[in-house]
Design a protein around this motif. Structure first.
Motif, short mmCIF file in Angstrom:
data_model
loop_
_atom_site.label_atom_id
_atom_site.label_comp_id
_atom_site.label_asym_id
_atom_site.label_seq_id
_atom_site.Cartn_x
_atom_site.Cartn_y
_atom_site.Cartn_z
N LYS A 120 29.36 -29.33 -29.00
CA LYS A 120 28.25 -29.70 -29.89
C LYS A 120 27.09 -28.73 -29.72
CE LYS A 120 25.54 -32.32 -32.44
NZ LYS A 120 25.34 -31.79 -33.78
N GLN A 121 26.73 -28.44 -28.46
CA GLN A 121 25.60 -27.54 -28.20
C GLN A 121 25.90 -26.13 -28.71
OE1 GLN A 121 24.61 -27.01 -24.04
NE2 GLN A 121 22.48 -26.56 -24.54
N ALA A 122 27.09 -25.60 -28.42
CA ALA A 122 27.44 -24.26 -28.85
C ALA A 122 27.44 -24.16 -30.38
CB ALA A 122 28.80 -23.86 -28.29
N CYS A 123 27.98 -25.18 -31.05
CA CYS A 123 28.01 -25.18 -32.51
C CYS A 123 26.61 -25.29 -33.09
CB CYS A 123 28.94 -26.28 -33.03
SG CYS A 123 30.69 -25.93 -32.67
N ASP A 124 25.72 -26.03 -32.43
CA ASP A 124 24.32 -26.09 -32.87
C ASP A 124 23.68 -24.71 -32.78
OD1 ASP A 124 24.27 -28.75 -33.57
OD2 ASP A 124 23.13 -29.42 -31.82
N PHE A 125 23.93 -23.99 -31.68
CA PHE A 125 23.39 -22.63 -31.58
C PHE A 125 24.00 -21.75 -32.67
CE2 PHE A 125 21.83 -23.43 -27.17
CZ PHE A 125 20.55 -22.92 -27.34
N ARG A 126 25.32 -21.87 -32.89
CA ARG A 126 25.98 -21.08 -33.95
C ARG A 126 25.35 -21.37 -35.31
NH1 ARG A 126 31.31 -23.67 -35.23
NH2 ARG A 126 29.82 -25.00 -36.33
N ASP A 127 25.15 -22.65 -35.61
CA ASP A 127 24.65 -23.04 -36.92
C ASP A 127 23.18 -22.67 -37.13
OD1 ASP A 127 27.19 -24.04 -37.28
OD2 ASP A 127 26.60 -26.15 -37.05
N ASN A 128 22.45 -22.43 -36.06
CA ASN A 128 21.03 -22.07 -36.15
C ASN A 128 20.78 -20.62 -35.76
OD1 ASN A 128 19.24 -24.64 -36.64
ND2 ASN A 128 20.95 -25.28 -35.35
N LEU A 129 21.86 -19.87 -35.54
CA LEU A 129 21.73 -18.51 -35.03
C LEU A 129 20.99 -17.58 -35.99
CD1 LEU A 129 22.42 -16.85 -32.52
CD2 LEU A 129 24.51 -16.11 -33.69
N ALA A 130 21.25 -17.69 -37.29
CA ALA A 130 20.59 -16.80 -38.25
C ALA A 130 19.07 -16.97 -38.18
CB ALA A 130 21.10 -17.07 -39.67
N GLU A 131 18.61 -18.22 -38.13
CA GLU A 131 17.17 -18.46 -38.07
C GLU A 131 16.59 -17.97 -36.75
OE1 GLU A 131 19.40 -20.72 -39.03
OE2 GLU A 131 18.82 -21.29 -41.07
N LEU A 132 17.30 -18.19 -35.65
CA LEU A 132 16.84 -17.70 -34.34
C LEU A 132 16.79 -16.17 -34.34
CD1 LEU A 132 18.75 -20.22 -32.08
CD2 LEU A 132 16.26 -19.97 -32.17
N ASN A 133 17.87 -15.54 -34.85
CA ASN A 133 17.90 -14.08 -34.91
C ASN A 133 16.79 -13.54 -35.80
OD1 ASN A 133 21.55 -13.62 -34.84
ND2 ASN A 133 20.13 -14.02 -33.19
N ASP A 134 16.58 -14.17 -36.96
CA ASP A 134 15.51 -13.73 -37.87
C ASP A 134 14.14 -13.81 -37.23
OD1 ASP A 134 17.40 -13.24 -39.80
OD2 ASP A 134 16.92 -15.01 -41.03
N ALA A 135 13.96 -14.77 -36.29
CA ALA A 135 12.69 -14.91 -35.58
C ALA A 135 12.62 -14.01 -34.35
CB ALA A 135 12.49 -16.37 -35.18
N GLY A 136 13.69 -13.22 -34.13
CA GLY A 136 13.67 -12.25 -33.04
C GLY A 136 14.33 -12.70 -31.75
N PHE A 137 15.10 -13.79 -31.80
CA PHE A 137 15.74 -14.31 -30.59
C PHE A 137 17.24 -14.02 -30.59
CE2 PHE A 137 11.96 -16.89 -31.15
CZ PHE A 137 11.43 -16.90 -29.87
N THR A 138 17.73 -13.53 -29.46
CA THR A 138 19.15 -13.37 -29.21
C THR A 138 19.59 -14.54 -28.34
OG1 THR A 138 18.97 -10.96 -29.28
CG2 THR A 138 20.85 -11.86 -28.09
N VAL A 139 20.81 -15.03 -28.51
CA VAL A 139 21.32 -16.16 -27.73
C VAL A 139 22.47 -15.70 -26.85
CG1 VAL A 139 22.44 -18.43 -27.84
CG2 VAL A 139 20.62 -17.84 -29.48
N LEU A 140 22.44 -16.12 -25.57
CA LEU A 140 23.52 -15.89 -24.63
C LEU A 140 23.86 -17.22 -23.97
CD1 LEU A 140 22.16 -12.74 -22.72
CD2 LEU A 140 23.83 -12.76 -24.59
N GLY A 141 25.14 -17.61 -23.98
CA GLY A 141 25.58 -18.82 -23.31
C GLY A 141 26.32 -18.45 -22.02
N ILE A 142 26.08 -19.21 -20.95
CA ILE A 142 26.71 -18.91 -19.66
C ILE A 142 27.33 -20.19 -19.09
CG2 ILE A 142 26.34 -18.11 -17.29
CD1 ILE A 142 23.97 -16.47 -18.32
N SER A 143 28.60 -20.07 -18.66
CA SER A 143 29.29 -21.18 -18.00
C SER A 143 30.15 -20.61 -16.88
CB SER A 143 30.17 -21.94 -19.00
OG SER A 143 31.34 -21.20 -19.28
N PRO A 144 30.71 -21.48 -16.03
CA PRO A 144 31.60 -20.99 -14.97
C PRO A 144 33.03 -20.77 -15.45
CG PRO A 144 31.23 -23.34 -14.70
CD PRO A 144 30.37 -22.90 -15.85
#
Length: 157
Positions: free
Chosen positions: A51-75
């Motif tokens: 759910k969280q990863a898909c939320d980031f995916r679905d909001n990525l264009a707006e985050l990128n347009d505002a100048g934010f890159t997203v990185l997810g980290i897990s073990p």
């Protein structure tokens, strides 16, 4: 519960280099000069993490347009991350921190309470790193659902 390291806004973001789902090394320093959202999650392909990863995916264009890159980290191992990326159509890097050293540096691994029991594990957390490599937001124990919407509000995106 034992005291564990927590970072605060204004602290320097601990640098890291981790392999992504394709085996390429990704370093936080590669993004110097840009704003980066770094989020830590317990396990790929579990309901909350999906759910969280898909939320980031679905909001990525707006985050990128505002100048934010997203990185997810897990073990998770690289192969599991690659399958997760393919299955969910994720369009941002997922990084593997199998020894949990980066998570520990950010205070995103340690004791937490799950279902009333104290356990040791990944603490779902999100950090925003400014272009100079300084933390502007440090969010611990975030909820998988609704977190990206709250983050966008906090970042005014």
């Amino acid at each position: 519960m034992s005291e564990q390291k927590r970072l605060s806004p204004g602290d320097p973001a601990p640098d890291f280099t981790l392999p992504d789902s394709e085996g390429n090394d990704v370093s936080l320093s590669d993004y110097r000069g840009k704003s980066v959202v770094v989020y830590f999650y317990p396990a790929a392909a579990t309901p909350g993490c999906t759910k969280q990863a898909c939320d980031f995916r679905d909001n990525l264009a707006e985050l990128n347009d505002a100048g934010f890159t997203v990185l997810g980290i897990s073990p998770d191992k690289q192969a599991k991350l690659a399958k997760f990326v393919a299955d969910e159509g994720l369009t941002f890097p997922l990084l593997s921190d199998q020894d949990r050293e980066v998570m520990k540096a950010y205070g995103a691994f340690g004791e937490k309470v799950m279902y009333g029991k104290t356990v040791t594990g990944v603490i779902r957390s999100t950090f925003v790193v400014d272009p100079e490599g300084v933390l502007s937001h440090t969010l611990y124990n975030v909820r998988a659902t609704g977190h990206v919407a709250k983050l966008r509000k906090d970042l005014k995106v």
